[in-house]
Structure formats: structure tokens, C-alpha cells
Design a protein around this motif. Structure first.
Motif, PDB file in Angstrom:
ATOM      1  N   LEU A  58       0.815  -1.216   0.000  1.00 21.81           N
ATOM      2  CA  LEU A  58       0.000   0.000   0.000  1.00 21.81           C
ATOM      3  C   LEU A  58       0.848   1.264   0.000  1.00 21.81           C
ATOM      4  N   THR A  59       2.021   1.223   0.603  1.00 19.79           N
ATOM      5  CA  THR A  59       2.875   2.413   0.666  1.00 19.79           C
ATOM      6  C   THR A  59       3.366   2.786  -0.733  1.00 19.79           C
ATOM      7  N   ALA A  60       3.913   1.826  -1.467  1.00 17.73           N
ATOM      8  CA  ALA A  60       4.468   2.087  -2.801  1.00 17.73           C
ATOM      9  C   ALA A  60       3.403   2.059  -3.892  1.00 17.73           C
ATOM     10  N   GLY A  61       2.320   1.323  -3.647  1.00 15.60           N
ATOM     11  CA  GLY A  61       1.305   1.135  -4.686  1.00 15.60           C
ATOM     12  C   GLY A  61       1.748   0.058  -5.669  1.00 15.60           C
ATOM     13  N   GLN A  62       0.805  -0.565  -6.323  1.00 10.40           N
ATOM     14  CA  GLN A  62       1.104  -1.611  -7.303  1.00 10.40           C
ATOM     15  C   GLN A  62       0.021  -1.619  -8.364  1.00 10.40           C
ATOM     16  N   ALA A  63       0.395  -2.001  -9.585  1.00 13.52           N
ATOM     17  CA  ALA A  63      -0.568  -2.036 -10.690  1.00 13.52           C
ATOM     18  C   ALA A  63      -0.725  -3.459 -11.219  1.00 13.52           C
ATOM     19  N   THR A  64      -1.943  -3.883 -11.355  1.00 12.20           N
ATOM     20  CA  THR A  64      -2.333  -5.174 -11.942  1.00 12.20           C
ATOM     21  C   THR A  64      -1.502  -6.334 -11.390  1.00 12.20           C
ATOM     22  N   VAL A  65      -1.545  -6.504 -10.089  1.00  6.46           N
ATOM     23  CA  VAL A  65      -0.809  -7.579  -9.416  1.00  6.46           C
ATOM     24  C   VAL A  65      -1.695  -8.818  -9.365  1.00  6.46           C
ATOM     25  N   PRO A  66      -1.258  -9.943  -9.960  1.00  5.18           N
ATOM     26  CA  PRO A  66      -2.049 -11.173  -9.857  1.00  5.18           C
ATOM     27  C   PRO A  66      -2.053 -11.640  -8.395  1.00  5.18           C
ATOM     28  N   VAL A  67      -3.239 -11.818  -7.839  1.00  4.18           N
ATOM     29  CA  VAL A  67      -3.341 -12.228  -6.437  1.00  4.18           C
ATOM     30  C   VAL A  67      -3.947 -13.609  -6.258  1.00  4.18           C
ATOM     31  N   ALA A  68      -4.573 -14.139  -7.303  1.00  4.49           N
ATOM     32  CA  ALA A  68      -5.164 -15.485  -7.213  1.00  4.49           C
ATOM     33  C   ALA A  68      -5.509 -15.988  -8.601  1.00  4.49           C
ATOM     34  N   THR A  69      -5.641 -17.299  -8.684  1.00  3.92           N
ATOM     35  CA  THR A  69      -6.141 -17.939  -9.895  1.00  3.92           C
ATOM     36  C   THR A  69      -7.407 -18.685  -9.519  1.00  3.92           C
ATOM     37  N   VAL A  70      -8.452 -18.468 -10.295  1.00  2.32           N
ATOM     38  CA  VAL A  70      -9.739 -19.112 -10.037  1.00  2.32           C
ATOM     39  C   VAL A  70      -9.970 -20.173 -11.108  1.00  2.32           C
ATOM     40  N   GLU A  71     -10.338 -21.358 -10.660  1.00  6.99           N
ATOM     41  CA  GLU A  71     -10.691 -22.421 -11.601  1.00  6.99           C
ATOM     42  C   GLU A  71     -12.198 -22.583 -11.603  1.00  6.99           C
ATOM     43  N   GLU A  72     -12.802 -22.365 -12.775  1.00  6.24           N
ATOM     44  CA  GLU A  72     -14.252 -22.471 -12.947  1.00  6.24           C
ATOM     45  C   GLU A  72     -14.555 -23.795 -13.647  1.00  6.24           C
ATOM     46  N   ARG A  73     -15.582 -24.470 -13.182  1.00  6.62           N
ATOM     47  CA  ARG A  73     -16.085 -25.678 -13.844  1.00  6.62           C
ATOM     48  C   ARG A  73     -17.602 -25.622 -13.822  1.00  6.62           C
ATOM     49  N   CYS A  74     -18.214 -25.808 -15.005  1.00  3.05           N
ATOM     50  CA  CYS A  74     -19.671 -25.838 -15.050  1.00  3.05           C
ATOM     51  C   CYS A  74     -20.104 -26.490 -16.360  1.00  3.05           C
ATOM     52  N   ASN A  75     -20.957 -27.487 -16.258  1.00  3.10           N
ATOM     53  CA  ASN A  75     -21.435 -28.196 -17.446  1.00  3.10           C
ATOM     54  C   ASN A  75     -22.846 -27.773 -17.849  1.00  3.10           C
ATOM     55  N   ALA A  76     -23.332 -26.648 -17.346  1.00  3.27           N
ATOM     56  CA  ALA A  76     -24.693 -26.191 -17.657  1.00  3.27           C
ATOM     57  C   ALA A  76     -24.840 -25.958 -19.158  1.00  3.27           C
ATOM     58  N   ALA A  77     -25.903 -26.467 -19.733  1.00  2.00           N
ATOM     59  CA  ALA A  77     -26.131 -26.384 -21.172  1.00  2.00           C
ATOM     60  C   ALA A  77     -26.206 -24.948 -21.688  1.00  2.00           C
ATOM     61  N   ASN A  78     -26.714 -24.028 -20.888  1.00  2.00           N
ATOM     62  CA  ASN A  78     -26.865 -22.633 -21.316  1.00  2.00           C
ATOM     63  C   ASN A  78     -25.727 -21.738 -20.836  1.00  2.00           C
ATOM     64  N   GLY A  79     -24.668 -22.335 -20.320  1.00  2.00           N
ATOM     65  CA  GLY A  79     -23.550 -21.560 -19.813  1.00  2.00           C
ATOM     66  C   GLY A  79     -23.718 -21.210 -18.354  1.00  2.00           C
ATOM     67  N   TYR A  80     -22.885 -20.283 -17.896  1.00  2.00           N
ATOM     68  CA  TYR A  80     -22.914 -19.934 -16.480  1.00  2.00           C
ATOM     69  C   TYR A  80     -22.443 -18.500 -16.276  1.00  2.00           C
ATOM     70  N   VAL A  81     -22.624 -18.009 -15.054  1.00  2.00           N
ATOM     71  CA  VAL A  81     -22.232 -16.653 -14.696  1.00  2.00           C
ATOM     72  C   VAL A  81     -21.297 -16.731 -13.484  1.00  2.00           C
ATOM     73  N   VAL A  82     -20.174 -16.009 -13.571  1.00  2.00           N
ATOM     74  CA  VAL A  82     -19.271 -15.879 -12.434  1.00  2.00           C
ATOM     75  C   VAL A  82     -19.446 -14.462 -11.892  1.00  2.00           C
ATOM     76  N   THR A  83     -19.686 -14.365 -10.584  1.00  2.00           N
ATOM     77  CA  THR A  83     -19.878 -13.076  -9.933  1.00  2.00           C
ATOM     78  C   THR A  83     -18.762 -12.863  -8.920  1.00  2.00           C
ATOM     79  N   VAL A  84     -18.166 -11.676  -8.961  1.00  5.52           N
ATOM     80  CA  VAL A  84     -17.109 -11.301  -8.023  1.00  5.52           C
ATOM     81  C   VAL A  84     -17.614 -10.074  -7.273  1.00  5.52           C
ATOM     82  N   ALA A  85     -17.579 -10.131  -5.953  1.00  6.15           N
ATOM     83  CA  ALA A  85     -18.096  -9.006  -5.163  1.00  6.15           C
ATOM     84  C   ALA A  85     -17.220  -8.737  -3.949  1.00  6.15           C
ATOM     85  N   SER A  86     -16.808  -7.490  -3.817  1.00  2.00           N
ATOM     86  CA  SER A  86     -16.031  -7.036  -2.670  1.00  2.00           C
ATOM     87  C   SER A  86     -16.997  -6.668  -1.544  1.00  2.00           C
TER      88      SER A  86
END
Length: 156
Positions: A58-86
Motif C-alpha cells: 500500500l505504501t508504494a502502490g502496485q498495478a495489476t498484481v495477480p493475487v489469485a487464480t480461479v478455476e471455474e467448472r460448469c457443465n450447464a447447457a446454457n452456460g454460467y455466470v461468475v460473480t465477483v463481489a467485494s
């Protein structure tokens, strides 16, 4: 006598019809029936996070730092929605002090710490990187600044 001949002719006509259109198949003729076989696959969606705790400078600041990798799996015929909320609407907080940060899910930037992205149907796993950007904030009071980000997946 004429009447008797009419009756005989009528009986013969009925007999001929019965022979021409029997109630069941005649000997040597095929008969058929149908059988329907069904199966089903239940829609199943799951999500996993490779790193559920990330620290940024936070002191120096950072831009576009990868903080996690999410693995999505879904076999729904009509697709799916991923929601991210702080939970803090895109801010890291410590007591009364806070600093806004940018959250990105793959190529999609969150607005106020929230984003929803629609995915096409696929039974294959898909990996997406979560990145954050924080401005340089050298005058922030000392403390542990935090926010919780909830990532969910739902079949369409």
C-alpha cells in the motif's frame, strides 16, 4: 329368395373383410413396437481459488498484481455466470482508514469491487486470474488493511 341371397352376400362380404383386415398380424407378417431410452446429466458448477490470501504494498502502490487464480467448472447447457463481489465495495479498510483499489477478473474490470461475467457452456475447466491495483498511499496510518472478495458461480 332374393332376401336370402342378399343376406348370404352380406355375410360373405363381412367374411371377406375379416380375411383382408385381420385383428392381428397374419402368419409370416412382422410386428413392431418402440422403446425409448433416456438419460440425464445434472448441471454441476464449482469454483476453486488457488490462493485465498494476498498481500499488496500500500505504501508504494502496485498495478495489476495477480493475487489469485480461479478455476471455474460448469457443465450447464446454457452456460454460467461468475460473480465477483467485494464486501467493502472495492476498498481496503483498517479501522476508520481506507484506500480504494481496482479489482480485475480476467480481462473484466470491476466497478465498485463488483463484476459479473457470462461464460459459454463448457464441461472443461477454465482458469481466470484475479488482479488488483492499489495507488501509492505513503501517508496511510499503520494497520492491517483488508477486504473480502466473494467469487461465486451459477448455472444459467
Amino acid at each position: 329368395m332374393m332376401r336370402k341371397l342378399s343376406q348370404i352376400a352380406a355375410v360373405m362380404a363381412v367374411a371377406l373383410l375379416a380375411l383382408a383386415n385381420p385383428a392381428g398380424p397374419a402368419q409370416g407378417q412382422a410386428s413392431q413396437a418402440t422403446l425409448t431410452i433416456r438419460g440425464s446429466v445434472t448441471a454441476e458448477c464449482s469454483i476453486g481459488i488457488s490462493n485465498n490470501t494476498a498481500t499488496v504494498n500500500l505504501t508504494a502502490g502496485q498495478a495489476t498484481v495477480p493475487v489469485a487464480t480461479v478455476e471455474e467448472r460448469c457443465n450447464a447447457a446454457n452456460g454460467y455466470v461468475v460473480t465477483v463481489a467485494s464486501q467493502n465495495r472495492g476498498t481496503l479498510s483498517s479501522g476508520t482508514a481506507s484506500v480504494a483499489y481496482g479489482l480485475q477478473y480476467g480481462d473484466v474490470a470491476a466497478q465498485n469491487g463488483s463484476v459479473a461475467t457470462t461464460r459459454a457452456a463448457s464441461g472443461q475447466a477454465r482458469s481466470t486470474t484475479v488482479s488488483v491495483s492499489v495507488p501509492a498511499s505513503p501517508s496511510l496510518p499503520a494497520g492491517e488493511y483488508a477486504d473480502t472478495v466473494i467469487i461465486s458461480i451459477t448455472a444459467k
